[in-house]
Scaffold this active site. Structure first.
Site, PDB file in Angstrom:
ATOM      1  CG  HIS A 130     -34.657   7.078 -29.800  1.00 23.64           C
ATOM      2  ND1 HIS A 130     -35.112   5.989 -29.083  1.00 23.64           N
ATOM      3  CD2 HIS A 130     -35.689   7.438 -30.624  1.00 23.64           C
ATOM      4  CE1 HIS A 130     -36.345   5.706 -29.448  1.00 23.64           C
ATOM      5  NE2 HIS A 130     -36.713   6.560 -30.373  1.00 23.64           N
ATOM      6  CD  GLU A 186     -43.505  11.059 -23.211  1.00 22.93           C
ATOM      7  OE1 GLU A 186     -43.511  10.045 -22.499  1.00 22.93           O
ATOM      8  OE2 GLU A 186     -42.492  11.456 -23.823  1.00 22.93           O
ATOM      9  CG  PHE A 195     -41.486   6.618 -36.961  1.00 22.83           C
ATOM     10  CD1 PHE A 195     -41.648   7.719 -36.149  1.00 22.83           C
ATOM     11  CD2 PHE A 195     -40.412   6.603 -37.853  1.00 22.83           C
ATOM     12  CE1 PHE A 195     -40.776   8.784 -36.199  1.00 22.83           C
ATOM     13  CE2 PHE A 195     -39.532   7.674 -37.909  1.00 22.83           C
ATOM     14  CZ  PHE A 195     -39.704   8.765 -37.087  1.00 22.83           C
ATOM     15  CE  LYS A 226     -36.058   7.189 -26.066  1.00 21.96           C
ATOM     16  NZ  LYS A 226     -37.075   7.017 -25.025  1.00 21.96           N
ATOM     17  CG  HIS A 258     -40.830   8.098 -26.696  1.00 21.03           C
ATOM     18  ND1 HIS A 258     -40.202   6.881 -26.810  1.00 21.03           N
ATOM     19  CD2 HIS A 258     -40.825   8.647 -27.944  1.00 21.03           C
ATOM     20  CE1 HIS A 258     -39.843   6.687 -28.078  1.00 21.03           C
ATOM     21  NE2 HIS A 258     -40.200   7.740 -28.785  1.00 21.03           N
ATOM     22  CB  CYS A 292     -39.177   4.180 -31.014  1.00 14.81           C
ATOM     23  SG  CYS A 292     -38.133   4.633 -32.415  1.00 14.81           S
TER      24      CYS A 292
END
Length: 413
Positions: A339, A314, A400, A334, A303, A163
């Site tokens: 996403h 975050e 990831f 998002k 993110h 991502c």
């Protein structure tokens, strides 16, 4: 080092299949979520996603291009066509080796891969694959098809960093132009992962929201009751250009890309480092490269996928680094788009650039009850868009594998 500017934008998203629709729906706080139409979800725990709507590839693609490509490549070519047209580039009269493509995708041709394998497994008689099976599903084919469509013979490849991919593709394009290895690079990311295997796979990991009865508000970063991300799809394309080249041809310039950095958490396959050390370092490096201080950043597009752990880690990293910056605003887009995985960074880069251009910050929607663990000394734009003069905008994307990637855009002057 050469300066790198943005001269063209293109988008295919759950909020619109061009940049203007994407932008208007973003600042108006529209949710892109809906019940999945691409396959029967009866046996799945998750029944909804942020799908691209009313997509007609024939607007920018030929019959043969459509026939020979997975939809992730179609999204890439479609958004790139808009970005190239928007840039005003005269590609026919440029040296083709001066222009390249650096694209990104997390999963590549997942729809092609799944459908072909399932058809092969259940076929009667002698099973066979479609001759275009491999070319359609391999991840690099989007960049290859963009280059073939326009005869671009410069740098050409695809990045894959889960991502964080959209940001890493843009970072690579930025660095190649700065080093003088290209004058123009078409860059961004595309994803078409709303498939049985992807939805089922992320669902079994408990990464996705299961709010089937209230899907329009399911993507809710920072809400106390958030329960996972909402799958999205689409593409974002940007034309990155050597400033001197753009100036010489009289191009309009949206913004300047001034900083980009990537680090690794080296911690866990799917979870972020609990102290956000990799995220902090990526932002620090990007700031140094941009020649900016923490107090200079006006807006951060985080993110923020709406997962219980990721959102807080975050924010902890941002708070640690930007403490004292009372002018900083954050908004998690998002909440509207879902996403987009490997395309997320590219789509959010476009929103950062449009925010700089228009002096408007898109909102974070679906907030019903603020998570008590969220730091109180941080300003998150909830509910409605906010007018604000923005000089520096920072965008984070994490993936990831522990990938952290940060971009910093600056108002052009």
């Amino acid at each position: 080092m050469k300066r790198v500017v943005i001269t063209g934008l293109g988008a295919v998203t759950p909020l619109g299949n061009n940049v203007e629709d994407f932008w208007q729906n973003s600042i108006n706080g529209v949710s892109g979520a809906g019940l999945i139409k691409q396959f029967d979800t009866e046996k799945f725990k998750v029944h909804f996603a942020c799908e691209v709507k009313d997509f007609d590839p024939k607007v920018h693609l030929t019959h043969n291009e459509i026939k020979k490509s997975d939809i992730f490549s179609q999204y890439a070519m479609y958004s790139s066509a808009e970005a190239i047209k928007d840039s005003g580039l005269d590609l026919e009269n440029m040296d083709p080796f001066d222009t390249g493509v650096i694209w990104g995708t997390g999963q590549g041709g997942m729809q092609t891969f799944e459908s072909e394998v399932m058809e092969f497994a259940h076929s009667e008689g002698v099973p066979r694959f479609n001759p275009f099976f491999v070319p359609k599903f391999i991840a690099n084919m989007a960049s290859g098809m963009i280059s073939m469509k326009y005869g671009l013979r410069g740098i050409n490849y695809t990045t894959v960093s889960a991502c964080a991919t959209g940001n890493t593709a843009l970072m690579d394009a930025f660095n190649y132009i700065r080093l003088g290895k290209a004058k123009v690079i078409i860059s961004g990311g595309s994803e078409a992962a709303i498939t049985p295997a992807s939805v089922g796979g992320f669902s079994i990991m408990k990464a996705m929201s299961t709010r089937n009865d209230d899907f329009a508000t399911a993507s809710r970063p920072y809400d106390a009751d958030r329960d996972g991300f909402v799958m999205g799809e689409g593409a974002g394309a940007l034309v990155l250009e050597d400033y001197d080249h753009a100036k010489a041809r009289g191009a309009k310039i949206y913004a300047e890309l001034v900083g980009a950095a990537m680090t690794a958490d080296a911690y866990h396959m799917t979870a972020p480092h609990p102290e956000g050390v990799g995220a902090i370092k990526a932002m620090q490096i990007a700031l140094k490269e941009a020649g900016a201080n923490v107090d200079d950043i006006d807006y951060i597009n985080p993110h923020a996928t709406s997962t219980p752990l990721g959102d807080l880690v975050e924010l902890t990293a941002i708070t640690s680094l930007f403490k004292g910056n009372k002018n900083l605003d954050i908004s998690a887009t998002k909440s509207m788009t879902g996403h987009l995985l490997g395309a997320a960074g590219a789509a959010e880069a476009i929103l950062c650039i449009k925010a700089i251009q228009n002096g408007i910050i898109p909102p974070t929607i679906n907030m019903q009850k603020v998570d008590e663990k969220i730091p109180r000394d941080i300003n998150i734009v909830f509910g409605e868009a906010k007018e604000k003069d923005i000089t520096f905008a920072l965008s984070n994307a994490f993936g990831f594998g522990g990938h952290n990637a940060t971009l910093i855009f600056k108002k052009f002057s």
